[in-house]
Scaffold this active site. Structure first.
Site, PDB file in Angstrom:
ATOM      1  N   ARG A  43      10.586 -39.128   0.786  1.00 12.44           N
ATOM      2  CA  ARG A  43      11.221 -40.320   0.675  1.00 12.44           C
ATOM      3  C   ARG A  43      11.094 -40.814   2.012  1.00 12.44           C
ATOM      4  O   ARG A  43      10.942 -41.908   2.171  1.00 12.44           O
ATOM      5  CB  ARG A  43      12.247 -40.141   0.408  1.00 12.44           C
ATOM      6  CG  ARG A  43      12.986 -41.850  -0.643  1.00 12.44           C
ATOM      7  CD  ARG A  43      11.351 -42.484  -1.756  1.00 12.44           C
ATOM      8  NE  ARG A  43      11.431 -43.752  -1.589  1.00 12.44           N
ATOM      9  CZ  ARG A  43      10.738 -45.154  -1.648  1.00 12.44           C
ATOM     10  NH1 ARG A  43       9.480 -44.339  -1.892  1.00 12.44           N
ATOM     11  NH2 ARG A  43      11.172 -46.037  -1.503  1.00 12.44           N
ATOM     12  N   CYS A  73       4.823 -44.943   4.917  1.00 16.01           N
ATOM     13  CA  CYS A  73       3.745 -44.530   4.670  1.00 16.01           C
ATOM     14  C   CYS A  73       2.721 -43.530   5.439  1.00 16.01           C
ATOM     15  O   CYS A  73       2.042 -43.107   5.076  1.00 16.01           O
ATOM     16  CB  CYS A  73       2.514 -45.625   4.543  1.00 16.01           C
ATOM     17  SG  CYS A  73       3.777 -46.705   3.017  1.00 16.01           S
TER      18      CYS A  73
END
Lengths: 568, 568
Positions: A133, A42
């Site tokens: 990702r 994140c």
């Protein structure tokens, strides 16, 4: 015991660490096809934006530290290519040497994660088109941004990561445009909440192309062209695809494990797959959503980490701990705003044909008389029969995360709007009000459910027959003068109560104020006088947000002159 | 119907407004003995400190606005002197004219509030000694501060309001000393949490006299002397008494209404007194505490306002809505810190002889890799049998209010530490971690209850026999060098696992790290090797806070070099 774990990020790493704490003597091997384990997924957008300056900070654990602290063998660049459940072995490919080998297990834990969606568009494999990702993706994007001196970026997909990237690249000094197929950003919130974000993005100078789709990418001499369905062509130096992700269930499927209807690996409440010796955690699993009861996916770090702990306990001690599912509590910083949601949106409730009602509340982030209070936008969706809280959404420049936590706790417990009424908030002037906006949300819903007020949504209002409707703005003349709903008459609540008796009885009266409170009081007066009256849900603030660009200005941060009563 | 309300602040004003919304045709009269109704009680310290600059902001409603908006007659300077429940009349004294008259009622609502405690000390009625309860008190204090050019103040009583006043007067430029009888400030938190506040107050230059009592006040030529039990004499210009408040139940008592064992007006779950036509709300009522089940008082604005709504519903529709009681969720800003608590403290649990266990957790306010994360201190008290959450406390420079809300929601629902584990926090790097500190609190408690680790409190540790104990600091040498517990040996967890096998088997081993996590992992290793091992609750951070002044520095805001594992 020998535990083999496939996937070394959130869920996999959590499981591994807990396994070791439970069993000092077990053999624990963790396979990760990428170069890194246990990194701060994140945090990646913030590293690209230089908000997180040191790359080293992205790594919570390395194979070395994992070995030193937990005596766990983490094999990176090692892709598990197959599982033989009957033999209880996995086939591993060492991506550096290309060598394949088998590794046996007593218990296998799958944490393969999700993979970004890349639609088969013309030109999508061209230079300068990225997904984000993992750390390697991030390194590639960052290198490209710096080496190519990127000045313009097009972000395809306005989900949470898309908007986080928009903020980070914009703050980095890059001109950002966002292309989104839906009529709004951030799917987990409803349109009227997203509308506030739209305003904010535009105010920041971000290009926002809603209800648009990319039909092709074309390389040009000085960069790239992104061709949109409408015919519009965006010139850019770089494209970031954040269209979405899907569970990476390929390995599980090939091994014959049951795959759910959402495409995720089906697990039971013990996080066990259809093979009793194989557990699965993280983004790749399908599990019933606790609110809807329907099979669902959750692409969130929090649930993945919590699943890791549960999964390890069950793998070691036998199935004892139940996982209860994720209500998809999600939050993102979007420039100066915080946007968050938990449970189900109205859009989703409609899709699932679950009956619901909604209340939109605006309240101050803390006591209005204490400096720095700003207006928050809160929406709740709830059951029309028992008031069960089905969803909660918050958009605000301050205090949004706290209110989301308060409501998320109630949703997770299967609680209702009556619980919101009773939440005993921590009140001192810098933190809340004597009636917190979350309490107010409960009060509004209670008033709706007990028939004390009838609400009308901005959507229903726009569809109303104007002939048989009288629209009454109950704010003070100064507020009315600054902008109101076309055709509304101004009869202020304060001091003009007597005038309400003179309104025509043959019309439906729609009342509204700035945020809904005075409208509610006016509606109560009118109802008791025998009128058919509706209070506009969310008041003028919500109406102005959804009709923005049509002459209704929204001041995101001001607290209106007449706030809730009895706020101490 | 005719409703009479005694007391025009939080509970009374709330009730009145709701009564009108429910019944447009009722007669509603509100009596207030003071000059103001519906003012921001909790804002008063900030008005004195000029943080709230405009006096006007303190008033949520005035008698005029109350009449204009709600058609409610608010009579100020009108003291209700007696109630005749049989005749259903109250006797009112108009404090301006001195005239007495009777007013009848159908339903009477009492909201008399609480009155400040003023012990009968020599000199207490002298000039410059104040209590702070309402706007008039505030005006007097503010005038005194400004006109007398106050340079020094002594605050007696270190509760929430005492500390809020300490901050405000200190920031205003006044030299502040606090005198407190207990060994700690802020009763609702336990000593080790208060110890952090002590450090912070001292760092700000506030004089803190704990375990001290005032024996007399003496006026001198240049001000005042505050004489303490120890013989110490504090020179000051002004004294603020914030020793506490007690419910003002005089009127209710004189009317023959039942008074509870705490001195509050006894009400049933419908907020009805022993007379069915008389309800009571606010600081003056006694109601069972939902956690302990024992009769309790709550001097809080939030519950008072919520009671008002419930009370009005019951008065109008008959007893339908139940009040569930207050868990005393309270919070205060104390300079740069936020301090809050909900439920019961360990001190209170001991007094009530309720068995409990405690866990002290330190965690980052948000993801450690995102800028601005600071360390928070969290304590939970829970049942040793079923893990029911009995109390929660937070001290932090950021994020404390949110964590308190999360835990308060669980306590209010009668939830357990297992619910803390499962709370689905809103996680993005600026807001939380993949495992929020509140989740971690649940994990620690779960590990304790399931026997995975034995904890020892700093108090128990200080009382241990040093001969039969080996104290092991499992942090890295750099941390050890900066300060450790006397007599501790340093065997770092990371990379030194093998050395644990060589520890003496005949001693109890106490392990500790910075915050407790590495200590826990080390304890797990040692337990499985057959050692008798205890992990120090709260780690070195808590130990250093409670032994501060004895050479152990506490850095309130730093996140230790090795934080929780798998935080993404």
């Amino acid at each position: 015991m020998k535990y083999v774990i496939v996937g070394g990020v959130a869920g996999g790493a959590s499981t591994a660490a807990r396994l070791r704490r439970l069993d000092e003597n077990a053999e624990i091997i963790l396979f990760e096809r990428g170069e890194y384990i246990s990194y701060a997924n994140c945090g990646l957008p913030y590293y690209i934006g230089d908000v997180i300056y040191e790359r080293q900070k992205l790594f919570v654990q390395t194979p070395e530290s994992f070995a030193a602290r937990f005596n766990i063998e983490a094999r990176i660049r090692s892709e598990v290519k197959g599982i033989e459940p009957g033999k209880k072995v996995v086939t591993v490919c060492d991506l550096n040497s290309g060598k394949r080998y088998e590794e046996s297990y007593d218990k296998l834990i799958l944490s393969p994660g999700a993979e970004p969606v890349r639609p088969p568009l013309p030109g999508i494999d061209g230079d300068g088109i990225f997904t984000l990702r993992n750390v390697s993706d991030t390194d590639r994007v960052k290198e490209y941004v710096e080496e190519r001196d990127v000045k313009r970026v097009v972000i395809v997909g306005a989900g949470f990561i898309g908007l986080e990237m928009a903020e980070n690249l914009h703050e980095y000094g890059i001109d950002v445009s966002i292309v989104e197929m839906a009529d709004q950003v951030m799917t987990p919130v409803d349109y009227e909440m997203a509308a506030i974000v739209h305003q904010h993005l535009k105010a920041k100078g971000v290009g926002l192309y809603l209800q648009e789709a990319v039909t092709a990418f074309r390389q040009t001499g000085e960069g790239m062209e992104v061709v949109l369905r409408s015919g519009l062509i965006l010139q850019t130096d770089m494209v970031l695809l954040s269209i979405g992700v899907r569970p990476d269930a390929r390995l599980a499927k090939a091994a014959g494990l049951e795959i759910g209807e959402t495409g995720g690996i089906k697990v039971n409440e013990y996080l066990q797959t259809s093979d009793p010796d194989i557990y699965a955690v993280g983004d790749a699993i399908e599990f019933p959503n606790p609110v809807s009861g329907r099979p669902a996916l959750a692409f969130l770090a929090g649930p993945a980490n919590k699943q890791g702990r549960i999964c390890a306990d069950n793998a070691v001690y036998g199935n004892r701990r139940k996982y209860k599912g994720s209500i998809n509590t999600a939050i993102a910083k979007v420039f100066d705003l915080t946007v968050g949601a938990a449970g189900l949106s109205a859009k989703m409730l409609e899709r699932l044909q679950i009956p619901y009602r909604e209340a939109i509340i605006h309240g101050a982030s803390h006591a209005g008389y204490y400096p720095g209070a700003i207006m928050m936008d809160i929406k709740i969706n709830f059951s029309p029969t028992d008031g069960k809280l089905l969803g909660a959404q918050v958009v605000a420049a301050d205090g949004a995360d706290k209110r989301l936590e308060m409501m998320s706790a109630v949703i997770r417990e299967g609680g209702s709007v009556y619980d919101l009424m009773e939440l005993e908030q921590a009140y001192a002037p810098p933190y809340s009000s004597a009636k917190d906006p979350v309490n107010m949300a409960g009060f509004v819903a209670d008033n709706m459910l007990s028939g004390k007020v009838k609400m009308i949504s901005w959507r229903e209002f726009q569809a109303m027959d104007t002939e048989s409707t009288l629209v009454v703005d109950v704010r003070v003349p100064g507020e009315f003068a600054e902008g109101s709903i076309e055709g509304a008459v101004n009869i202020p609540l304060d001091g003009s109560r007597a005038e309400y008796r003179n309104l025509p009885k043959d019309k439906t009266i729609v009342v509204f104020c700035a945020i809904g409170l005075r409208g509610y009081i006016a509606a109560r007066v009118l109802m008791q006088l025998g009128y058919s009256v509706l209070n506009l849900n969310g008041g003028y603030r919500t109406y102005a947000a959804v009709t923005a660009g049509k002459g209704n200005p929204v001041n995101l941060f001001s607290v209106p002159c007449s706030g809730p009563v009895n706020k101490k």
